[in-house]
Motif scaffolding. Structure first.
Motif, mmCIF file in Angstrom:
data_model
loop_
_atom_site.group_PDB
_atom_site.id
_atom_site.type_symbol
_atom_site.label_atom_id
_atom_site.label_comp_id
_atom_site.label_asym_id
_atom_site.label_seq_id
_atom_site.Cartn_x
_atom_site.Cartn_y
_atom_site.Cartn_z
ATOM 1 N N ILE A 94 25.984 51.607 47.301
ATOM 2 C CA ILE A 94 25.878 50.245 46.795
ATOM 3 C C ILE A 94 26.961 50.054 45.748
ATOM 4 C CG2 ILE A 94 24.350 48.508 45.787
ATOM 5 C CD1 ILE A 94 23.260 49.682 48.379
ATOM 6 N N GLN A 95 27.827 49.054 45.935
ATOM 7 C CA GLN A 95 28.970 48.897 45.037
ATOM 8 C C GLN A 95 29.130 47.454 44.559
ATOM 9 O OE1 GLN A 95 31.108 51.017 43.629
ATOM 10 N NE2 GLN A 95 30.017 52.736 44.512
ATOM 11 N N ARG A 96 29.056 47.284 43.240
ATOM 12 C CA ARG A 96 29.375 45.981 42.661
ATOM 13 C C ARG A 96 30.873 45.870 42.406
ATOM 14 N NH1 ARG A 96 24.261 43.668 39.333
ATOM 15 N NH2 ARG A 96 24.986 41.828 40.446
ATOM 16 N N SER A 97 31.508 46.993 42.117
ATOM 17 C CA SER A 97 32.941 46.994 41.844
ATOM 18 C C SER A 97 33.737 47.209 43.125
ATOM 19 C CB SER A 97 33.278 48.096 40.836
ATOM 20 O OG SER A 97 34.662 48.323 40.760
ATOM 21 N N ASP A 98 34.725 46.359 43.366
ATOM 22 C CA ASP A 98 35.572 46.527 44.556
ATOM 23 C C ASP A 98 36.277 47.869 44.540
ATOM 24 O OD1 ASP A 98 34.752 43.978 45.031
ATOM 25 O OD2 ASP A 98 36.732 43.056 44.952
ATOM 26 N N LYS A 99 36.664 48.321 43.355
ATOM 27 C CA LYS A 99 37.403 49.574 43.229
ATOM 28 C C LYS A 99 36.591 50.763 43.726
ATOM 29 C CE LYS A 99 39.853 52.397 39.806
ATOM 30 N NZ LYS A 99 40.211 52.548 38.368
ATOM 31 N N GLY A 100 35.269 50.701 43.534
ATOM 32 C CA GLY A 100 34.410 51.811 43.942
ATOM 33 C C GLY A 100 34.173 51.885 45.432
ATOM 34 N N ALA A 101 34.686 50.897 46.189
ATOM 35 C CA ALA A 101 34.456 50.859 47.639
ATOM 36 C C ALA A 101 35.754 51.020 48.405
ATOM 37 C CB ALA A 101 33.782 49.541 48.018
ATOM 38 N N GLY A 102 36.678 51.778 47.847
ATOM 39 C CA GLY A 102 37.964 51.986 48.500
ATOM 40 C C GLY A 102 37.839 52.671 49.848
ATOM 41 N N ARG A 103 38.797 52.404 50.726
ATOM 42 C CA ARG A 103 38.737 52.944 52.084
ATOM 43 C C ARG A 103 38.861 54.459 52.100
ATOM 44 N NH1 ARG A 103 42.059 48.188 55.395
ATOM 45 N NH2 ARG A 103 41.156 46.472 54.198
ATOM 46 N N LYS A 104 39.663 55.003 51.191
ATOM 47 C CA LYS A 104 39.807 56.454 51.169
ATOM 48 C C LYS A 104 38.579 57.137 50.579
ATOM 49 C CE LYS A 104 44.781 56.783 51.542
ATOM 50 N NZ LYS A 104 46.053 57.328 50.994
#
Length: 275
Positions: A94-104
């Motif tokens: 579960i991610q509110r921050s876009d940065k925490g959901a990176g593809r890598k």
């Protein structure tokens, strides 16, 4: 002395702050989500059945905050790790921050699951099907779709590679009178009375309104306060170490002993100073 806050007053203030914070929690909040889904197979079945589009999916086991260790390189902590009746291993983040959901990051989570699912001597074919699912507050892929399904394929033919590895991004900003639209509404909803799905509403209501649930969440918030305080103190020690390094009068070992930091941490700060 008269302006100093007593221990009782401080505890009462923290309690009132906790109650207000608990009221504002939703399933997109990491700490709250962890407790709501911990060991709750019914809620996880609802969520996975919708986002994976597998009607009747049965979940056998749900664990939250699962630490997956890598002795040589970076370890990871998975928000949720579920196992369904067919043996699929499913990681939900579960991610509110876009940065925490990176593809890598999705790629790394997938690889870390694989290396921990095969015992020595086992054939590669026994690797179970794995899913890494990111439920993000914003549409991080940016195409306006409710889902983004990612799998390996053969570029020359367009056929799926079929290695059993899946990555799925769920757009938490999506709304609509569809199962996924209603589910994402519920994930962002702070009031259980306004949620569509009863099984999720009941879990949210328990941790917001029942005595036992509120006590559990209050303990979580107290732990967070303590951790934040410890991190603050550590930052203060780091600032002190920087000043000690700048004097050039003490060795790294002496500074580590005086500050309580590890030698490696002092060396890292010393390296930053030299740059």
């Amino acid at each position: 002395m008269g302006n100093m806050e007593s221990v009782t007053d401080r505890d009462d203030r923290h309690h009132q702050e906790d109650l207000e914070r608990i009221k504002g929690f939703c399933l997109m909040d990491d700490e709250f989500m962890t407790k709501c889904f911990e060991g709750d197979t019914k809620s996880m079945e609802l969520v996975l059945g919708i986002v994976m589009d597998i009607p009747g999916l049965k979940v056998r086991k749900v664990r939250t905050q699962v630490f997956v260790e890598n002795l040589l390189n970076r370890s990871v902590r998975l928000d949720i790790l579920a196992t369904d009746s067919s043996g699929r291993k499913i990681n939900v983040e579960i991610q509110r921050s876009d940065k925490g959901a990176g593809r890598k990051r999705a790629r790394y989570n997938s690889s870390m699951m694989d290396v921990n699912l095969l015992k020595k001597g086992e054939e590669f074919d026994v690797l179970p099907e794995t899913w890494v699912i990111f439920i993000t507050e914003n549409d991080v892929i940016g195409r306006g779709k409710p889902f983004y399904r990612i799998e390996r394929c053969m570029l020359d033919t367009g056929e799926k590679f079929g290695d059993g590895s899946h990555i799925l991004y769920v757009n938490g900003a999506y709304r609509g009178e569809t199962p996924i639209g209603r589910l994402m509404h519920d994930f962002a909803c702070t009031d259980p009375d306004e949620m569509y799905y009863g099984v999720l509403a009941d879990r949210v209501r328990y941790f917001k309104e029942s005595k036992e649930g509120v006590v559990t969440m209050s303990r979580v918030l107290e732990e967070m306060r303590y951790k934040s305080m410890q991190e603050g103190r550590k930052e203060e020690r780091k600032e002190m170490v920087v000043r000690m390094l700048q004097t050039g009068k003490l060795t790294v070992g002496e500074i580590a002993e005086y500050s309580g930091l590890e030698v490696e941490e002092v060396e890292e700060l010393a390296g930053v100073q030299k740059v």
